[in-house]
Design an enzyme around this catalytic site. Structure first.
Site, short mmCIF file in Angstrom:
data_model
loop_
_atom_site.label_atom_id
_atom_site.label_comp_id
_atom_site.label_asym_id
_atom_site.label_seq_id
_atom_site.Cartn_x
_atom_site.Cartn_y
_atom_site.Cartn_z
N CYS A 82 80.44 -24.91 -14.04
CA CYS A 82 81.59 -25.74 -14.38
C CYS A 82 81.93 -25.60 -15.86
O CYS A 82 82.30 -24.52 -16.30
CB CYS A 82 81.34 -27.20 -13.97
SG CYS A 82 82.87 -28.18 -13.92
N HIS A 193 80.56 -26.85 -8.53
CA HIS A 193 79.21 -27.38 -8.71
C HIS A 193 78.35 -27.03 -7.50
O HIS A 193 78.42 -27.72 -6.48
CB HIS A 193 79.25 -28.90 -8.88
CG HIS A 193 79.73 -29.36 -10.20
ND1 HIS A 193 78.89 -29.47 -11.30
CD2 HIS A 193 80.96 -29.74 -10.63
CE1 HIS A 193 79.59 -29.90 -12.34
NE2 HIS A 193 80.84 -30.06 -11.96
N GLU A 195 75.26 -27.52 -7.09
CA GLU A 195 74.28 -28.59 -6.86
C GLU A 195 74.89 -29.77 -6.12
O GLU A 195 74.17 -30.66 -5.65
CB GLU A 195 73.66 -29.05 -8.18
CG GLU A 195 74.51 -29.94 -9.06
CD GLU A 195 75.59 -29.23 -9.86
OE1 GLU A 195 76.23 -29.91 -10.68
OE2 GLU A 195 75.80 -28.01 -9.66
#
Length: 212
Positions: A82, A193, A195
């Site tokens: 990001c 992202h 994650e």
């Protein structure tokens, strides 16, 4: 087992990334220590917030020199996530004109600068499907099992590489092509992202760490 470090400079989802790595079988260390970073095999540069603040924090912790040594001198692999991807580029026009790490030639600009569509909402917050940049001769380096899948995006600016060959994948937000994966030599960045992207994001991280 690869030694993986997550750069702690006060600007990122550190624990979320660490937990995601644990889910795919990789231990990692959250650190801002020069020696630990330089001894790592793989480095993750997270980022949430504003470009200028991220660069200020890196400078304050004297990590810009460390990152240069890791990436440029030692030629080790780095993944920017990001904002961590955006600061890999040369400069940003977010709230002014700010220098980036300049690992990949390019600029960070407002998404709104690339459309006349008044309906476009900022920030770009949604799950979005990514697809290969067929004009890049690096696109064959992508695992095509990672494409045409949805990943989680949240950002107001986009990272445009000077040479479009370094942009491996895009997503489409209204009529704007958003660079989603960029790559130059041993440096990789993703605008989304991983994650926060469920199993798709975990598969992305696993592939990048194990096979890239």
């Amino acid at each position: 087992m690869k030694k993986i470090s997550i750069v702690d400079y006060g600007c990122g989802n550190l624990l979320s990334i660490k937990r995601a790595l644990e889910k795919i079988g990789h231990e990692s260390e959250i650190t801002d220590e020069r020696q630990i970073i330089l001894e790592s095999d793989f480095l993750i540069l997270p980022g949430v917030g504003a470009f200028e603040n991220a660069m200020t924090l890196l400078k304050k912790k004297k990590l810009i020199e460390v990152l240069n040594e890791f990436v440029v001198d030692k030629k080790k692999r780095l993944l920017g996530i990001c904002l961590g991807m955006q600061i890999l580029l040369s400069k940003s026009y977010e709230m002014g004109n700010h220098k980036g790490l300049n690992f990949i030639k390019g600029e960070v600009v407002q998404i709104k600068k690339r459309t006349k569509n008044q309906m476009l909402k900022i920030p770009h917050i949604r799950w979005n499907k990514i697809f290969s940049n067929k004009n890049s001769n690096q696109s064959e380096k992508l695992n095509f099992n990672l494409l045409d899948l949805r990943y989680y995006f949240v950002h107001s600016f986009l990272a445009e590489t000077k040479d479009s060959n370094y942009t491996l994948a895009y997503c489409k937000y209204y009529d704007v092509l958003v660079p989603s994966i960029v790559k130059y030599e041993n440096i990789l960045g993703c605008q989304f992202h991983p994650e926060k992207s469920g199993q798709n994001g975990l598969n992305f991280l696993k592939d990048v760490i194990n096979n890239w």
